[in-house]
Design a protein around this motif. Structure first.
Motif, PDB file in Angstrom:
ATOM      1  N   SER A 125       6.845  21.455  -2.173  1.00 26.59           N
ATOM      2  CA  SER A 125       7.236  22.680  -2.869  1.00 26.59           C
ATOM      3  C   SER A 125       8.524  22.480  -3.666  1.00 26.59           C
ATOM      4  O   SER A 125       9.260  21.509  -3.468  1.00 26.59           O
ATOM      5  CB  SER A 125       7.448  23.800  -1.855  1.00 26.59           C
ATOM      6  N   TYR A 126       8.806  23.456  -4.512  1.00 24.10           N
ATOM      7  CA  TYR A 126      10.033  23.432  -5.294  1.00 24.10           C
ATOM      8  C   TYR A 126      11.261  23.341  -4.393  1.00 24.10           C
ATOM      9  O   TYR A 126      12.196  22.590  -4.686  1.00 24.10           O
ATOM     10  CB  TYR A 126      10.137  24.694  -6.174  1.00 24.10           C
ATOM     11  N   GLU A 127      11.265  24.093  -3.294  1.00 23.99           N
ATOM     12  CA  GLU A 127      12.417  24.103  -2.400  1.00 23.99           C
ATOM     13  C   GLU A 127      12.704  22.713  -1.839  1.00 23.99           C
ATOM     14  O   GLU A 127      13.862  22.302  -1.738  1.00 23.99           O
ATOM     15  CB  GLU A 127      12.209  25.102  -1.253  1.00 23.99           C
ATOM     16  N   LYS A 133      16.016  20.369  -2.515  1.00 25.84           N
ATOM     17  CA  LYS A 133      16.825  19.813  -1.425  1.00 25.84           C
ATOM     18  C   LYS A 133      16.973  18.300  -1.578  1.00 25.84           C
ATOM     19  O   LYS A 133      18.045  17.745  -1.299  1.00 25.84           O
ATOM     20  CB  LYS A 133      16.207  20.146  -0.072  1.00 25.84           C
ATOM     21  N   ASN A 177      23.970  26.438  -6.317  1.00 21.81           N
ATOM     22  CA  ASN A 177      23.194  27.679  -6.451  1.00 21.81           C
ATOM     23  C   ASN A 177      23.362  28.337  -7.817  1.00 21.81           C
ATOM     24  O   ASN A 177      23.400  29.569  -7.921  1.00 21.81           O
ATOM     25  CB  ASN A 177      23.541  28.675  -5.338  1.00 21.81           C
ATOM     26  N   GLU A 186      21.432  29.116 -10.458  1.00 18.01           N
ATOM     27  CA  GLU A 186      20.015  29.183 -10.814  1.00 18.01           C
ATOM     28  C   GLU A 186      19.770  29.123 -12.317  1.00 18.01           C
ATOM     29  O   GLU A 186      18.849  28.457 -12.759  1.00 18.01           O
ATOM     30  CB  GLU A 186      19.377  30.433 -10.205  1.00 18.01           C
ATOM     31  N   SER A 207       3.388  23.224  -7.258  1.00 15.12           N
ATOM     32  CA  SER A 207       4.838  23.036  -7.302  1.00 15.12           C
ATOM     33  C   SER A 207       5.300  22.872  -8.747  1.00 15.12           C
ATOM     34  O   SER A 207       6.319  23.447  -9.153  1.00 15.12           O
ATOM     35  CB  SER A 207       5.243  21.824  -6.472  1.00 15.12           C
ATOM     36  N   LYS A 209      10.074  28.700 -13.137  1.00 16.37           N
ATOM     37  CA  LYS A 209      11.505  28.915 -12.867  1.00 16.37           C
ATOM     38  C   LYS A 209      12.364  28.412 -14.029  1.00 16.37           C
ATOM     39  O   LYS A 209      13.416  28.968 -14.313  1.00 16.37           O
ATOM     40  CB  LYS A 209      11.922  28.201 -11.586  1.00 16.37           C
TER      41      LYS A 209
END
Length: 192
Positions: free
Chosen positions: A15-17, A21, A85, A87, A144, A151
């Protein structure tokens, strides 16, 4: 790296998350080349997750090639934005990377040609464009990739259809046509 004709976008394996990370973990390694174990420890994840996504990051030229890897300058900008963070900054970096990476050209070109794609058809179109077989790994990677493209503001979903978003400063297709029509209708000041 490979010649332009041979560059191919590898799909993310998570996933993107997870991808975010991993990028952040590489940033924490600094300029020292890091192996899978080091990055996995910093990201607090299994090294197979890091390994599964390194091909994607290398294909976008965010990581250097080799057994031990470091972030490229573009990778650092993105990883710093993610790590702090920021974004909007991360979205701007993802967008710039996708629109300029030779490996992503086939996907971007397909989106340009198709104009709009039903949300249900987009995963299959991306998979076919990249020559990927239908499998659970391909589904994960394509989903993803769609999340990252969304995003980043590269694509936009509206009314169940995805469209490529015009680049900043680039007029929308309908607006561009109107601008051309208006310009053609205006007398040339030099001729007046």
């Amino acid at each position: 790296m490979n010649s332009e004709a041979e560059k191919k976008l590898a799909l993310p394996g998570s996933s993107y998350e997870v991808v975010a990370k991993i990028l952040h973990a590489y940033a924490l390694c600094g300029d020292t080349p890091a192996n899978l174990d080091t990055v996995a420890a910093k990201a607090a994840m299994d090294k197979t997750l890091v390994s599964r996504n390194n091909g994607f990051l290398v294909s976008l030229e965010l990581l250097t090639e080799g057994k031990s890897k470091t972030l490229t300058p573009d990778g650092k900008k993105l990883a710093v934005a993610i790590g702090n963070n920021l974004e909007e900054d991360a979205a701007v970096e993802w967008r710039r990377i996708f629109l300029s990476a030779p490996a992503a050209k086939s996907v971007v070109d397909m989106l340009k040609v198709q104009k709009e794609i039903p949300a249900t058809a987009l995963p299959g179109k991306i998979g076919a464009t990249l020559g990927q077989p239908g499998s659970s790994a391909t589904t994960t990677g394509v989903n993803s990739l769609i999340e990252i493209l969304t995003k980043a503001g590269v694509i936009h979903e509206q009314d169940g259809k995805y469209r490529l978003v015009s680049q900043p400063g680039e007029p929308e297709p309908a607006k561009a046509a109107n601008a051309v029509s208006t310009a053609l209708a205006q007398p040339n000041p030099a001729e007046a």
